[in-house]
Design a protein around this motif. Structure first.
Motif, short mmCIF file in Angstrom:
data_model
loop_
_atom_site.label_atom_id
_atom_site.label_comp_id
_atom_site.label_asym_id
_atom_site.label_seq_id
_atom_site.Cartn_x
_atom_site.Cartn_y
_atom_site.Cartn_z
N ILE A 121 16.10 -23.22 -10.27
CA ILE A 121 15.93 -21.93 -10.92
C ILE A 121 16.27 -22.09 -12.39
O ILE A 121 17.28 -22.70 -12.74
N HIS A 122 15.42 -21.57 -13.25
CA HIS A 122 15.65 -21.64 -14.69
C HIS A 122 15.57 -20.22 -15.26
O HIS A 122 14.57 -19.84 -15.86
N LEU A 123 16.62 -19.43 -15.04
CA LEU A 123 16.67 -18.06 -15.51
C LEU A 123 17.99 -17.82 -16.24
O LEU A 123 19.00 -18.44 -15.90
N PRO A 124 17.99 -16.92 -17.25
CA PRO A 124 19.26 -16.58 -17.91
C PRO A 124 20.25 -16.07 -16.88
O PRO A 124 19.91 -15.23 -16.02
N SER A 126 23.38 -2.99 -20.85
CA SER A 126 23.78 -2.30 -22.07
C SER A 126 24.85 -3.09 -22.82
O SER A 126 24.82 -3.22 -24.03
N PHE A 127 25.80 -3.64 -22.08
CA PHE A 127 26.89 -4.36 -22.73
C PHE A 127 26.52 -5.80 -23.07
O PHE A 127 27.28 -6.49 -23.74
N MET A 128 25.35 -6.25 -22.59
CA MET A 128 24.88 -7.58 -22.99
C MET A 128 24.36 -7.59 -24.41
O MET A 128 24.24 -8.65 -25.02
N ALA A 129 24.02 -6.40 -24.95
CA ALA A 129 23.54 -6.34 -26.33
C ALA A 129 24.62 -6.85 -27.26
O ALA A 129 25.77 -6.42 -27.20
N ILE A 130 24.28 -7.80 -28.10
CA ILE A 130 25.27 -8.38 -29.00
C ILE A 130 25.52 -7.42 -30.15
O ILE A 130 24.63 -7.12 -30.94
N PRO A 131 26.74 -6.89 -30.27
CA PRO A 131 27.01 -5.92 -31.32
C PRO A 131 27.04 -6.57 -32.69
O PRO A 131 27.42 -7.73 -32.83
N GLU A 166 11.31 -7.15 -18.70
CA GLU A 166 10.78 -6.66 -19.98
C GLU A 166 11.80 -6.80 -21.08
O GLU A 166 11.49 -7.19 -22.21
N ILE A 167 13.07 -6.49 -20.76
CA ILE A 167 14.14 -6.64 -21.75
C ILE A 167 14.33 -8.12 -22.09
O ILE A 167 14.50 -8.50 -23.25
N GLY A 168 14.29 -8.98 -21.06
CA GLY A 168 14.44 -10.41 -21.30
C GLY A 168 13.32 -10.98 -22.14
O GLY A 168 13.55 -11.81 -23.03
N LEU A 169 12.08 -10.52 -21.90
CA LEU A 169 10.94 -10.99 -22.69
C LEU A 169 11.02 -10.52 -24.14
O LEU A 169 10.80 -11.29 -25.07
N SER A 170 11.35 -9.22 -24.32
CA SER A 170 11.38 -8.66 -25.68
C SER A 170 12.51 -9.24 -26.51
O SER A 170 12.41 -9.33 -27.73
N SER A 171 13.61 -9.66 -25.84
CA SER A 171 14.74 -10.21 -26.58
C SER A 171 14.67 -11.73 -26.71
O SER A 171 15.53 -12.34 -27.34
N GLY A 172 13.64 -12.34 -26.11
CA GLY A 172 13.49 -13.79 -26.20
C GLY A 172 14.40 -14.56 -25.27
O GLY A 172 14.49 -15.79 -25.37
N LEU A 173 15.06 -13.87 -24.31
CA LEU A 173 15.97 -14.54 -23.40
C LEU A 173 15.26 -15.12 -22.18
O LEU A 173 15.84 -15.91 -21.43
N MET A 174 13.99 -14.72 -21.97
CA MET A 174 13.28 -15.14 -20.78
C MET A 174 11.83 -15.44 -21.12
O MET A 174 11.21 -14.70 -21.89
N SER A 175 11.30 -16.50 -20.56
CA SER A 175 9.91 -16.84 -20.79
C SER A 175 9.02 -16.05 -19.82
O SER A 175 9.48 -15.54 -18.80
#
Length: 391
Positions: A113-116, A166-171, A349-358
């Motif tokens: 598995i190759h996921l964040p 929500s808390f994963m967002a880097i402040p 969708e959040i992972g794709l838009s933030s570049g964390l997931m292919s």
């Protein structure tokens, strides 16, 4: 502009066809969410090339995402579920999340598995409450003890991953200042919730109700304005916007409890499920990278592993339910709790838009979620019928 109008027409037609497709055949009722995504895949650039992603359609899909989370928040009635089911559900979800972290780390180390890490763990512990509520209501289970524990597990399975995302967002601020921002957002939400409860028992409610019969539709406009406000504040305070949408939905749910709020809830659901939410799921299908499922020989194996993990992480904490569920309820409870697609789509969708997931990883995760929604509730229903339980 002509392309946008054509794409919007196609999406509207697919949204219209999805409920029809979900009813055929009757012996195998496909969830509407799955039908919408499948139609998007068929019409998208991966297959028939009838619809292409565009800025305007993506903007509408983004509105659909926020409205979906808003409606999920409205469905979470913590008071009706009860303290004990919620407490047990919260403990069970926490244990499930810990097991999910360990499992993802293990399969990452094995190269399967190759996921964040956190995104994968959040996806594995989510529950499709929006899918389960209609199923339980149709089966007459919504107010039974079994139904309450499923709802509690689903509510925590919605709230837990949402808070995590929500808390994963880097402040962009220091930790202390960011914490103050989070507390400020929580305080504003609690104030809004208190006002919602007060309005529900005040003469103002009658005035608002009268406007529901005119073009003013003031209660609907207030709910949409509240959603926009809390989404804006969530973004300003360093939280993901889904937290704002969820909080506004819970506040609107408090304000619209009881028969007096039935008309408001019906109109908000019509806006969401009749217009914006289908655009989100059809567009998610259009964006779905179908070729990614065949790009790697490991992709089918990864989907099987993720399906097994969805069940495993919900099975481990069952000992906390030992006094609450009968032995015959255990397997159906696991299958219901492991059902997850809407929030898995949101997470990808959040992972794709933030570049964390292919796109390849997102396709595998969404495929596992689609299979879970197609198979798990049906298996749970058939098992309860076989055991002679209400179904």
């Amino acid at each position: 502009m002509e392309s946008f109008r054509t794409d919007l027409l196609l999406i509207a037609l697919m949204a219209m066809l999805a409920p029809i497709l979900a009813e055929v055949p009757k012996s195998f009722r496909m969830p509407i969410v799955v039908a919408e995504i499948l139609l998007g895949i068929v019409a998208g650039p991966q297959m028939l090339h009838l619809a292409e992603p565009s800025l305007v359609v993506d903007a509408l899909a983004h509105l659909g995402l926020t409205f979906l989370i808003f409606l999920v928040g409205m469905e979470i009635d913590l008071g009706k579920i009860g303290i004990r089911p919620l407490t047990v559900g919260a403990l069970g979800w926490t244990l499930s999340f810990g097991v999910a972290i360990v499992c993802v780390l293990l399969f990452q180390a094995m190269g399967l598995i190759h996921l964040p890490l956190l995104l994968a763990a959040a996806a594995l512990t989510t529950t499709a409450l929006g899918v389960l509520v209609p199923i339980l209501r149709d089966l007459g289970e919504i107010d039974t003890d079994f139904g309450k524990y499923v709802l509690a597990s689903g509510a925590v399975g919605e709230l837990g991953p949402m808070f995590l995302l929500s808390f994963m967002a880097i402040p962009s601020h220091g930790n202390i200042l960011h914490t103050l921002f989070v507390l400020s957002f929580v305080a504003i939400t609690l104030i809004a919730a208190n006002l919602a409860v007060r309005v529900r028992s005040s003469p103002l409610l009658d005035r608002l109700a009268r406007s529901m019969q005119s073009s003013g539709q003031l209660p609907v406009r207030i709910c949409i304005a509240l959603q926009a406000l809390l989404i804006l504040l969530a973004g300003k305070f360093g939280l993901d916007i889904v937290m704002g949408a969820l909080a506004s939905g819970m506040v609107a749910g408090l304000a619209s409890k009881g028969p007096e709020g039935k008309a408001l809830r019906s109109k908000l659901e019509a806006i969401g499920y009749g217009f914006l939410v289908p655009i989100f799921f059809v567009t998610a299908g259009i964006h779905f990278d179908l070729g990614a499922l065949w790009a790697s020989p490991l992709a089918p194996l990864q989907i099987i592993i993720l399906l097994a993990l969805l069940i495993l992480v919900r099975s481990i904490p069952l000992f906390v339910y030992r006094r609450s569920l009968s032995p015959a309820d255990v397997v159906p409870f696991i299958l219901y709790s492991a059902t997850g697609l809407p929030l898995i789509v949101v997470i990808t969708e959040i992972g794709l838009s933030s570049g964390l997931m292919s796109s390849e990883r997102a396709a595998v995760l969404v495929s596992a979620g689609m299979i879970s929604v197609l198979a798990f509730p049906i298996l749970a229903d058939r098992l309860r019928i076989k055991l002679g339980l209400p179904a």
